[in-house]
Design a protein around this motif. Structure first.
Motif, PDB file in Angstrom:
ATOM      1  N   GLU A  17       0.845  -1.188   0.000  1.00 47.95           N
ATOM      2  CA  GLU A  17       0.000   0.000   0.000  1.00 47.95           C
ATOM      3  C   GLU A  17       0.885   1.245   0.000  1.00 47.95           C
ATOM      4  OE1 GLU A  17      -3.362   0.354   0.057  1.00 47.95           O
ATOM      5  OE2 GLU A  17      -3.584  -1.801  -0.228  1.00 47.95           O
ATOM      6  N   PRO A  18       0.557   2.259  -0.797  1.00 46.67           N
ATOM      7  CA  PRO A  18       1.375   3.473  -0.770  1.00 46.67           C
ATOM      8  C   PRO A  18       1.202   4.205   0.554  1.00 46.67           C
ATOM      9  CG  PRO A  18      -0.519   3.758  -2.203  1.00 46.67           C
ATOM     10  CD  PRO A  18      -0.504   2.319  -1.776  1.00 46.67           C
ATOM     11  N   ALA A  19       2.274   4.817   1.006  1.00 41.31           N
ATOM     12  CA  ALA A  19       2.236   5.547   2.267  1.00 41.31           C
ATOM     13  C   ALA A  19       1.437   6.838   2.092  1.00 41.31           C
ATOM     14  CB  ALA A  19       3.653   5.863   2.721  1.00 41.31           C
ATOM     15  N   VAL A  20       0.743   7.233   3.134  1.00 35.81           N
ATOM     16  CA  VAL A  20      -0.097   8.429   3.103  1.00 35.81           C
ATOM     17  C   VAL A  20       0.759   9.648   3.443  1.00 35.81           C
ATOM     18  CG1 VAL A  20      -2.079   9.548   4.167  1.00 35.81           C
ATOM     19  CG2 VAL A  20      -2.145   7.121   3.705  1.00 35.81           C
ATOM     20  N   GLY A  28      -4.670  15.399  -0.331  1.00 33.22           N
ATOM     21  CA  GLY A  28      -4.072  16.205  -1.392  1.00 33.22           C
ATOM     22  C   GLY A  28      -4.343  17.690  -1.233  1.00 33.22           C
ATOM     23  N   MET A  29      -5.145  18.066  -0.237  1.00 34.29           N
ATOM     24  CA  MET A  29      -5.482  19.471  -0.010  1.00 34.29           C
ATOM     25  C   MET A  29      -5.080  19.871   1.416  1.00 34.29           C
ATOM     26  SD  MET A  29      -6.802  20.269  -2.872  1.00 34.29           S
ATOM     27  CE  MET A  29      -7.824  21.700  -2.800  1.00 34.29           C
ATOM     28  N   VAL A  30      -4.583  21.085   1.560  1.00 28.85           N
ATOM     29  CA  VAL A  30      -4.248  21.623   2.870  1.00 28.85           C
ATOM     30  C   VAL A  30      -4.941  22.972   3.034  1.00 28.85           C
ATOM     31  CG1 VAL A  30      -2.028  20.461   3.118  1.00 28.85           C
ATOM     32  CG2 VAL A  30      -2.121  22.632   1.962  1.00 28.85           C
ATOM     33  N   ALA A  31      -5.185  23.365   4.278  1.00 28.97           N
ATOM     34  CA  ALA A  31      -5.837  24.646   4.551  1.00 28.97           C
ATOM     35  C   ALA A  31      -4.774  25.725   4.713  1.00 28.97           C
ATOM     36  CB  ALA A  31      -6.670  24.550   5.819  1.00 28.97           C
ATOM     37  N   LEU A  54       2.071  17.143  -3.984  1.00 27.38           N
ATOM     38  CA  LEU A  54       1.525  17.770  -5.195  1.00 27.38           C
ATOM     39  C   LEU A  54       0.128  17.246  -5.536  1.00 27.38           C
ATOM     40  CD1 LEU A  54       4.749  17.953  -7.346  1.00 27.38           C
ATOM     41  CD2 LEU A  54       3.677  19.758  -6.040  1.00 27.38           C
ATOM     42  N   GLY A  55      -0.676  17.011  -4.495  1.00 31.10           N
ATOM     43  CA  GLY A  55      -2.069  16.638  -4.689  1.00 31.10           C
ATOM     44  C   GLY A  55      -2.331  15.175  -4.889  1.00 31.10           C
ATOM     45  N   SER A  56      -1.303  14.322  -4.908  1.00 26.87           N
ATOM     46  CA  SER A  56      -1.541  12.894  -5.134  1.00 26.87           C
ATOM     47  C   SER A  56      -2.002  12.184  -3.870  1.00 26.87           C
ATOM     48  CB  SER A  56      -0.275  12.224  -5.669  1.00 26.87           C
ATOM     49  OG  SER A  56       0.733  12.241  -4.677  1.00 26.87           O
TER      50      SER A  56
END
Length: 62
Positions: A17-20, A28-31, A54-56
């Protein structure tokens, strides 16, 4: 009597599983805080793309 040959099935090689990504928690979004005025007071937040992944949503070093 002839011996029976038994073969084992090869193990399926499933990719890990790819790491988060930690800053965005995989979304993929930050405030980003929005500041206005001469004293630069914070008035709210807006969504922006995560510059770490970069949003992935996956960690770049994994």
């Amino acid at each position: 009597m002839a011996t029976r040959r038994t073969t084992t099935k090869p193990q399926k090689n499933t990719p890990p599983e790819p790491a988060v990504c930690s800053p965005c928690d995989g979304s993929g979004m930050v405030a980003a805080t929005v500041r206005v005025g001469r004293k630069r007071r914070p008035v709210g937040q807006q969504d922006g793309i995560c510059l770490n992944c970069l949003g992935s949503g996956t960690a770049p070093d994994a």
